[in-house]
Design a protein around this motif. Structure first.
Motif, PDB file in Angstrom:
ATOM      1  N   GLY A 166      -9.553 124.313  13.293  1.00  0.00           N
ATOM      2  CA  GLY A 166      -9.743 123.026  12.628  1.00  0.00           C
ATOM      3  C   GLY A 166     -10.807 122.150  13.269  1.00  0.00           C
ATOM      4  O   GLY A 166     -11.260 121.175  12.682  1.00  0.00           O
ATOM      5  N   ARG A 167     -11.213 122.520  14.495  1.00  0.00           N
ATOM      6  CA  ARG A 167     -12.241 121.758  15.217  1.00  0.00           C
ATOM      7  C   ARG A 167     -13.617 122.411  15.169  1.00  0.00           C
ATOM      8  O   ARG A 167     -14.512 122.008  15.899  1.00  0.00           O
ATOM      9  CB  ARG A 167     -11.835 121.590  16.681  1.00  0.00           C
ATOM     10  N   ILE A 168     -13.811 123.415  14.318  1.00  0.00           N
ATOM     11  CA  ILE A 168     -15.092 124.132  14.298  1.00  0.00           C
ATOM     12  C   ILE A 168     -16.259 123.169  14.112  1.00  0.00           C
ATOM     13  O   ILE A 168     -17.226 123.212  14.871  1.00  0.00           O
ATOM     14  CB  ILE A 168     -15.110 125.216  13.207  1.00  0.00           C
ATOM     15  N   LEU A 169     -16.185 122.307  13.104  1.00  0.00           N
ATOM     16  CA  LEU A 169     -17.306 121.395  12.847  1.00  0.00           C
ATOM     17  C   LEU A 169     -17.489 120.394  13.987  1.00  0.00           C
ATOM     18  O   LEU A 169     -18.615 120.095  14.373  1.00  0.00           O
ATOM     19  CB  LEU A 169     -17.123 120.669  11.522  1.00  0.00           C
ATOM     20  N   LEU A 170     -16.396 119.883  14.522  1.00  0.00           N
ATOM     21  CA  LEU A 170     -16.480 118.955  15.648  1.00  0.00           C
ATOM     22  C   LEU A 170     -17.155 119.633  16.845  1.00  0.00           C
ATOM     23  O   LEU A 170     -18.058 119.072  17.470  1.00  0.00           O
ATOM     24  CB  LEU A 170     -15.090 118.460  16.027  1.00  0.00           C
ATOM     25  N   THR A 171     -16.733 120.845  17.143  1.00  0.00           N
ATOM     26  CA  THR A 171     -17.318 121.604  18.246  1.00  0.00           C
ATOM     27  C   THR A 171     -18.802 121.855  17.999  1.00  0.00           C
ATOM     28  O   THR A 171     -19.638 121.658  18.887  1.00  0.00           O
ATOM     29  CB  THR A 171     -16.577 122.936  18.429  1.00  0.00           C
ATOM     30  N   ALA A 172     -19.133 122.271  16.783  1.00  0.00           N
ATOM     31  CA  ALA A 172     -20.533 122.552  16.451  1.00  0.00           C
ATOM     32  C   ALA A 172     -21.392 121.293  16.595  1.00  0.00           C
ATOM     33  O   ALA A 172     -22.500 121.358  17.131  1.00  0.00           O
ATOM     34  CB  ALA A 172     -20.628 123.106  15.037  1.00  0.00           C
ATOM     35  N   ARG A 173     -20.880 120.168  16.146  1.00  0.00           N
ATOM     36  CA  ARG A 173     -21.640 118.909  16.274  1.00  0.00           C
ATOM     37  C   ARG A 173     -21.902 118.571  17.746  1.00  0.00           C
ATOM     38  O   ARG A 173     -22.986 118.116  18.111  1.00  0.00           O
ATOM     39  CB  ARG A 173     -20.883 117.772  15.596  1.00  0.00           C
ATOM     40  N   LYS A 174     -20.896 118.774  18.600  1.00  0.00           N
ATOM     41  CA  LYS A 174     -21.068 118.505  20.031  1.00  0.00           C
ATOM     42  C   LYS A 174     -22.146 119.406  20.621  1.00  0.00           C
ATOM     43  O   LYS A 174     -22.997 118.953  21.380  1.00  0.00           O
ATOM     44  CB  LYS A 174     -19.756 118.730  20.785  1.00  0.00           C
ATOM     45  N   TYR A 175     -22.110 120.695  20.271  1.00  0.00           N
ATOM     46  CA  TYR A 175     -23.106 121.635  20.786  1.00  0.00           C
ATOM     47  C   TYR A 175     -24.507 121.243  20.328  1.00  0.00           C
ATOM     48  O   TYR A 175     -25.460 121.275  21.110  1.00  0.00           O
ATOM     49  CB  TYR A 175     -22.803 123.059  20.324  1.00  0.00           C
ATOM     50  N   VAL A 176     -24.639 120.884  19.038  1.00  0.00           N
ATOM     51  CA  VAL A 176     -25.945 120.495  18.509  1.00  0.00           C
ATOM     52  C   VAL A 176     -26.449 119.237  19.210  1.00  0.00           C
ATOM     53  O   VAL A 176     -27.618 119.144  19.571  1.00  0.00           O
ATOM     54  CB  VAL A 176     -25.891 120.312  16.974  1.00  0.00           C
ATOM     55  N   LYS A 177     -25.561 118.294  19.437  1.00  0.00           N
ATOM     56  CA  LYS A 177     -25.952 117.048  20.108  1.00  0.00           C
ATOM     57  C   LYS A 177     -26.460 117.326  21.524  1.00  0.00           C
ATOM     58  O   LYS A 177     -27.456 116.752  21.962  1.00  0.00           O
ATOM     59  CB  LYS A 177     -24.760 116.090  20.158  1.00  0.00           C
ATOM     60  N   HIS A 178     -25.761 118.213  22.243  1.00  0.00           N
ATOM     61  CA  HIS A 178     -26.106 118.458  23.639  1.00  0.00           C
ATOM     62  C   HIS A 178     -27.201 119.502  23.836  1.00  0.00           C
ATOM     63  O   HIS A 178     -27.985 119.389  24.774  1.00  0.00           O
ATOM     64  CB  HIS A 178     -24.867 118.880  24.431  1.00  0.00           C
ATOM     65  N   PHE A 179     -27.244 120.514  22.971  1.00  0.00           N
ATOM     66  CA  PHE A 179     -28.141 121.645  23.209  1.00  0.00           C
ATOM     67  C   PHE A 179     -29.184 121.874  22.116  1.00  0.00           C
ATOM     68  O   PHE A 179     -30.141 122.585  22.326  1.00  0.00           O
ATOM     69  CB  PHE A 179     -27.334 122.936  23.378  1.00  0.00           C
ATOM     70  N   GLY A 180     -28.952 121.354  20.927  1.00  0.00           N
ATOM     71  CA  GLY A 180     -29.843 121.626  19.802  1.00  0.00           C
ATOM     72  C   GLY A 180     -29.207 122.622  18.841  1.00  0.00           C
ATOM     73  O   GLY A 180     -28.010 122.892  18.905  1.00  0.00           O
ATOM     74  N   ASN A 181     -30.011 123.172  17.964  1.00  0.00           N
ATOM     75  CA  ASN A 181     -29.514 124.094  16.934  1.00  0.00           C
ATOM     76  C   ASN A 181     -28.966 125.378  17.534  1.00  0.00           C
ATOM     77  O   ASN A 181     -29.406 125.812  18.601  1.00  0.00           O
ATOM     78  CB  ASN A 181     -30.634 124.424  15.955  1.00  0.00           C
ATOM     79  N   GLY A 182     -28.002 125.977  16.826  1.00  0.00           N
ATOM     80  CA  GLY A 182     -27.384 127.187  17.348  1.00  0.00           C
ATOM     81  C   GLY A 182     -26.847 128.092  16.278  1.00  0.00           C
ATOM     82  O   GLY A 182     -27.091 127.907  15.080  1.00  0.00           O
ATOM     83  N   VAL A 183     -26.085 129.079  16.727  1.00  0.00           N
ATOM     84  CA  VAL A 183     -25.509 130.102  15.856  1.00  0.00           C
ATOM     85  C   VAL A 183     -24.037 130.272  16.208  1.00  0.00           C
ATOM     86  O   VAL A 183     -23.680 130.303  17.386  1.00  0.00           O
ATOM     87  CB  VAL A 183     -26.225 131.456  16.048  1.00  0.00           C
ATOM     88  N   MET A 184     -23.192 130.399  15.188  1.00  0.00           N
ATOM     89  CA  MET A 184     -21.801 130.805  15.375  1.00  0.00           C
ATOM     90  C   MET A 184     -21.639 132.161  14.694  1.00  0.00           C
ATOM     91  O   MET A 184     -21.938 132.300  13.507  1.00  0.00           O
ATOM     92  CB  MET A 184     -20.826 129.792  14.782  1.00  0.00           C
ATOM     93  N   VAL A 185     -21.189 133.144  15.459  1.00  0.00           N
ATOM     94  CA  VAL A 185     -20.960 134.482  14.939  1.00  0.00           C
ATOM     95  C   VAL A 185     -19.456 134.634  14.741  1.00  0.00           C
ATOM     96  O   VAL A 185     -18.688 134.502  15.692  1.00  0.00           O
ATOM     97  CB  VAL A 185     -21.482 135.562  15.914  1.00  0.00           C
ATOM     98  N   PHE A 186     -19.046 134.893  13.504  1.00  0.00           N
ATOM     99  CA  PHE A 186     -17.632 135.008  13.173  1.00  0.00           C
ATOM    100  C   PHE A 186     -17.242 136.477  13.071  1.00  0.00           C
ATOM    101  O   PHE A 186     -17.758 137.216  12.223  1.00  0.00           O
ATOM    102  CB  PHE A 186     -17.337 134.292  11.849  1.00  0.00           C
ATOM    103  N   ALA A 187     -16.318 136.918  13.928  1.00  0.00           N
ATOM    104  CA  ALA A 187     -15.910 138.318  13.969  1.00  0.00           C
ATOM    105  C   ALA A 187     -15.273 138.774  12.661  1.00  0.00           C
ATOM    106  O   ALA A 187     -15.389 139.934  12.295  1.00  0.00           O
ATOM    107  CB  ALA A 187     -14.940 138.554  15.122  1.00  0.00           C
ATOM    108  N   TYR A 188     -14.600 137.879  11.974  1.00  0.00           N
ATOM    109  CA  TYR A 188     -13.900 138.252  10.747  1.00  0.00           C
ATOM    110  C   TYR A 188     -14.467 137.530   9.537  1.00  0.00           C
ATOM    111  O   TYR A 188     -13.773 137.270   8.566  1.00  0.00           O
ATOM    112  CB  TYR A 188     -12.402 137.996  10.900  1.00  0.00           C
ATOM    113  N   GLY A 189     -15.731 137.185   9.601  1.00  0.00           N
ATOM    114  CA  GLY A 189     -16.397 136.560   8.468  1.00  0.00           C
ATOM    115  C   GLY A 189     -16.219 135.054   8.434  1.00  0.00           C
ATOM    116  O   GLY A 189     -15.422 134.465   9.165  1.00  0.00           O
ATOM    117  N   CYS A 190     -17.003 134.453   7.569  1.00  0.00           N
ATOM    118  CA  CYS A 190     -17.012 133.003   7.396  1.00  0.00           C
ATOM    119  C   CYS A 190     -17.312 132.725   5.932  1.00  0.00           C
ATOM    120  O   CYS A 190     -18.242 133.298   5.368  1.00  0.00           O
ATOM    121  CB  CYS A 190     -18.090 132.407   8.301  1.00  0.00           C
ATOM    122  N   GLY A 191     -16.555 131.883   5.309  1.00  0.00           N
ATOM    123  CA  GLY A 191     -16.760 131.574   3.899  1.00  0.00           C
ATOM    124  C   GLY A 191     -18.036 130.784   3.653  1.00  0.00           C
ATOM    125  O   GLY A 191     -18.591 130.152   4.556  1.00  0.00           O
TER     126      GLY A 191
END
Length: 98
Positions: free
Chosen positions: A31-56
């Motif tokens: 449930g925190r995926i977007l929150l986590t992603a926003r924090k990473y983008v803020k601190h490090f810039g653009n990135g990639v999330m690789v989903f082992a079981y897919g992503c809608g």
């Protein structure tokens, strides 16, 4: 369609099952995926999330809007990971539990 994303600054691997079906409630790691992603983008810039079981598609679009490319790991051979998972989180018939 991700040509507007400059250099990738970080990569996060997610072993979530049903990542697109869990509401963004900040109550669980999924449930925190977007929150986590926003924090990473803020601190490090653009990135990639690789989903082992897919992503809608919906979650992939939401991530892309904040500068995160969502990739599906299905082409990756995860047999050794799944073999390990069967030792600690499998049902009686050997299926890996969500």
């Amino acid at each position: 369609h991700f040509s507007n994303i400059p250099a990738i600054k970080w990569i996060e691997a997610k072993m979530f099952y049903g990542a697109s079906t869990i509401p963004h409630d900040n109550k669980s790691a999924v449930g925190r995926i977007l929150l986590t992603a926003r924090k990473y983008v803020k601190h490090f810039g653009n990135g990639v999330m690789v989903f082992a079981y897919g992503c809608g598609d919906s979650l992939a679009r939401e991530l892309a809007e904040i500068g995160v490319l969502a990739l599906d790991a299905h082409p990756i051979d995860l047999r050794s990971v799944e073999e390990s998972q069967r030792k600690w989180c499998a049902g009686e018939s050997g299926e890996i539990l969500p």
